[in-house]
Design a protein around this motif. Structure first.
Motif, PDB file in Angstrom:
ATOM      1  N   GLN A  85       0.826  -1.200   0.000  1.00 36.82           N
ATOM      2  CA  GLN A  85       0.000   0.000   0.000  1.00 36.82           C
ATOM      3  C   GLN A  85       0.867   1.260   0.000  1.00 36.82           C
ATOM      4  OE1 GLN A  85      -3.510   0.121   2.560  1.00 36.82           O
ATOM      5  NE2 GLN A  85      -3.378  -2.096   2.813  1.00 36.82           N
ATOM      6  N   MET A  86       1.985   1.222   0.692  1.00 38.36           N
ATOM      7  CA  MET A  86       2.909   2.352   0.659  1.00 38.36           C
ATOM      8  C   MET A  86       3.415   2.584  -0.762  1.00 38.36           C
ATOM      9  SD  MET A  86       5.275   1.774   4.013  1.00 38.36           S
ATOM     10  CE  MET A  86       4.696   2.083   5.671  1.00 38.36           C
ATOM     11  N   TRP A  87       3.853   1.499  -1.404  1.00 40.61           N
ATOM     12  CA  TRP A  87       4.381   1.625  -2.759  1.00 40.61           C
ATOM     13  C   TRP A  87       3.304   2.128  -3.719  1.00 40.61           C
ATOM     14  CZ3 TRP A  87       9.060   1.941  -4.659  1.00 40.61           C
ATOM     15  CH2 TRP A  87       9.257   1.795  -6.033  1.00 40.61           C
ATOM     16  N   ASN A  88       2.069   1.722  -3.488  1.00 46.21           N
ATOM     17  CA  ASN A  88       0.969   2.116  -4.364  1.00 46.21           C
ATOM     18  C   ASN A  88       0.657   3.604  -4.297  1.00 46.21           C
ATOM     19  OD1 ASN A  88       0.715  -0.533  -5.159  1.00 46.21           O
ATOM     20  ND2 ASN A  88      -1.100  -0.969  -3.922  1.00 46.21           N
ATOM     21  N   GLU A  89       1.247   4.317  -3.348  1.00 51.49           N
ATOM     22  CA  GLU A  89       1.052   5.771  -3.291  1.00 51.49           C
ATOM     23  C   GLU A  89       1.674   6.486  -4.491  1.00 51.49           C
ATOM     24  OE1 GLU A  89       1.044   6.628   1.529  1.00 51.49           O
ATOM     25  OE2 GLU A  89       2.658   7.396   0.269  1.00 51.49           O
ATOM     26  N   GLY A  90       2.686   5.881  -5.092  1.00 50.00           N
ATOM     27  CA  GLY A  90       3.414   6.549  -6.161  1.00 50.00           C
ATOM     28  C   GLY A  90       2.945   6.139  -7.542  1.00 50.00           C
ATOM     29  N   PRO A  91       3.596   6.771  -8.539  1.00 50.14           N
ATOM     30  CA  PRO A  91       4.646   7.784  -8.376  1.00 50.14           C
ATOM     31  C   PRO A  91       4.067   9.165  -8.091  1.00 50.14           C
ATOM     32  CG  PRO A  91       4.286   7.345 -10.699  1.00 50.14           C
ATOM     33  CD  PRO A  91       3.401   6.388  -9.953  1.00 50.14           C
ATOM     34  N   GLY A  92       4.937  10.051  -7.641  1.00 50.00           N
ATOM     35  CA  GLY A  92       4.556  11.426  -7.357  1.00 50.00           C
ATOM     36  C   GLY A  92       5.628  12.111  -6.556  1.00 50.00           C
ATOM     37  N   ALA A  93       5.680  13.441  -6.654  1.00 53.12           N
ATOM     38  CA  ALA A  93       6.732  14.206  -5.991  1.00 53.12           C
ATOM     39  C   ALA A  93       6.254  14.900  -4.730  1.00 53.12           C
ATOM     40  CB  ALA A  93       7.302  15.249  -6.960  1.00 53.12           C
ATOM     41  N   ASP A  94       4.957  14.965  -4.507  1.00 54.85           N
ATOM     42  CA  ASP A  94       4.406  15.639  -3.328  1.00 54.85           C
ATOM     43  C   ASP A  94       4.487  14.692  -2.134  1.00 54.85           C
ATOM     44  OD1 ASP A  94       2.983  16.958  -1.401  1.00 54.85           O
ATOM     45  OD2 ASP A  94       1.079  16.947  -2.472  1.00 54.85           O
ATOM     46  N   PHE A  95       5.338  15.031  -1.154  1.00 59.92           N
ATOM     47  CA  PHE A  95       5.542  14.117  -0.024  1.00 59.92           C
ATOM     48  C   PHE A  95       4.253  13.893   0.748  1.00 59.92           C
ATOM     49  CE2 PHE A  95       6.974  12.406   3.952  1.00 59.92           C
ATOM     50  CZ  PHE A  95       8.080  11.649   3.613  1.00 59.92           C
ATOM     51  N   GLN A  96       3.397  14.905   0.813  1.00 57.60           N
ATOM     52  CA  GLN A  96       2.175  14.756   1.586  1.00 57.60           C
ATOM     53  C   GLN A  96       1.306  13.641   1.019  1.00 57.60           C
ATOM     54  OE1 GLN A  96       0.242  18.369   2.550  1.00 57.60           O
ATOM     55  NE2 GLN A  96      -1.479  17.395   3.562  1.00 57.60           N
ATOM     56  N   ALA A  97       1.335  13.464  -0.287  1.00 55.23           N
ATOM     57  CA  ALA A  97       0.516  12.441  -0.923  1.00 55.23           C
ATOM     58  C   ALA A  97       1.288  11.160  -1.223  1.00 55.23           C
ATOM     59  CB  ALA A  97      -0.081  12.990  -2.223  1.00 55.23           C
ATOM     60  N   HIS A  98       2.605  11.266  -1.387  1.00 56.48           N
ATOM     61  CA  HIS A  98       3.381  10.130  -1.876  1.00 56.48           C
ATOM     62  C   HIS A  98       4.598   9.825  -0.997  1.00 56.48           C
ATOM     63  CE1 HIS A  98       1.027  10.733  -5.536  1.00 56.48           C
ATOM     64  NE2 HIS A  98       1.431  11.981  -5.554  1.00 56.48           N
ATOM     65  N   GLY A  99       4.552  10.230   0.276  1.00 55.16           N
ATOM     66  CA  GLY A  99       5.736  10.162   1.130  1.00 55.16           C
ATOM     67  C   GLY A  99       6.347   8.785   1.271  1.00 55.16           C
ATOM     68  N   HIS A 100       5.506   7.766   1.479  1.00 55.86           N
ATOM     69  CA  HIS A 100       6.055   6.418   1.669  1.00 55.86           C
ATOM     70  C   HIS A 100       6.745   5.935   0.404  1.00 55.86           C
ATOM     71  CE1 HIS A 100       2.326   6.814   4.160  1.00 55.86           C
ATOM     72  NE2 HIS A 100       3.232   6.577   5.089  1.00 55.86           N
ATOM     73  N   TYR A 101       6.102   6.148  -0.730  1.00 61.19           N
ATOM     74  CA  TYR A 101       6.691   5.769  -2.017  1.00 61.19           C
ATOM     75  C   TYR A 101       8.016   6.497  -2.234  1.00 61.19           C
ATOM     76  CZ  TYR A 101       7.301   5.518  -7.093  1.00 61.19           C
ATOM     77  OH  TYR A 101       7.820   5.339  -8.353  1.00 61.19           O
TER      78      TYR A 101
END
Length: 257
Positions: free
Chosen positions: A211-227
């Motif tokens: 689930q952490m990996w599924n946050e990405g991709p993205g550069a916004d830490f608030q939305a994609h921090g774990h990734y």
């Protein structure tokens, strides 16, 4: 079971916004944090019944459940939503300053063989109940990284793994994900608070790591921090810590350096 994401210095902002924004939902939980000034913001936490996984914290019906859904900071959210103070107690993690020098020593990637075999714990497998889980945790993160053709993280061993266990224990006792962030000299941290088993954290499509990996991709830490922590090229190694509470739930920490 909850999902959390945290960067040092940003927790107040997250709690202040938690009652009005979208976030995550019910199910397992995880959290992420990073040191230095290169990232900011926090992500979601699944906490209360009625929330759904994904950016849907708005489905939570109360200030408290939305706040916990966003941040995982149970005590701070109770204070923030009970008194309207905005959760100023959530400033924890300021010790995570320490600049970009944390990227140093790229040679520490040391080849993929560094992740191989639970014997890398230095012969502790006979006394370490989480030896296999630590290796599986590192291997799973590196499997995700391999999909992006990124060098594997080395397994960060020695005294660090017992230290991450103590972080997981401390956070379980305080009820605050990332409450002990920075105590093991890590530069960033992901956390899975209150999951039902070790395997639910490391294995399968519904696991905390997945689930952490599924946050990405993205550069916004608030939305994609774990990734971002899992796919970073700033860090070269990771240590996985675990703690089992008296009610049988597992708190797990992944520290990056």
């Amino acid at each position: 079971m909850r999902l959390t994401s945290f960067v040092a210095g940003s927790a107040i902002v997250v709690i202040a916004n938690a009652c009005s924004g979208a976030g995550s939902g019910s199910g397992g939980g995880f959290g992420g944090s990073g040191a230095g000034t290169s990232s900011g913001g926090s992500g979601g936490n699944v906490g209360a019944p009625g929330c759904t996984t994904g950016p849907d914290c708005g489905s939570c019906n109360s200030c408290y459940s939305r706040c916990v859904c966003h941040t995982g900071m149970v005590q701070a959210c109770g204070s923030a939503c009970g008194t309207g103070t905005g959760g100023s107690s959530s400033t924890g993690g300021s010790s995570s300053t320490g600049g970009s020098s944390s990227t140093g020593g790229s040679s520490s990637t040391g080849g993929s063989s560094s992740t191989g075999g639970s014997s890398s714990t230095g012969g502790s497998s006979s006394s370490d109940p989480y030896a296999a889980a630590r290796q599986k945790c590192v291997d799973r993160i590196n499997a995700f990284r391999a999909t992006l053709k990124l060098a594997p993280y080395a397994r960060w061993t020695g005294t660090v793994e017992p230290c991450t266990d103590s972080q997981a224990k401390s956070d379980s006792q305080s009820g605050t994900a990332h409450g002990a962030f920075g105590k093991c000299s890590e530069r960033a941290q992901n956390e899975c608070p209150g999951w039902p088993s070790v395997s639910s954290i490391t294995d399968g499509t519904g696991s905390c790591l997945q689930q952490m990996w599924n946050e990405g991709p993205g550069a916004d830490f608030q939305a994609h921090g774990h990734y971002i922590n899992m796919s970073s090229t700033k860090y070269t190694k990771v240590a996985c810590g675990f703690y089992k509470t008296s009610n049988g739930s597992i708190w797990a920490v992944q520290d990056f350096h």
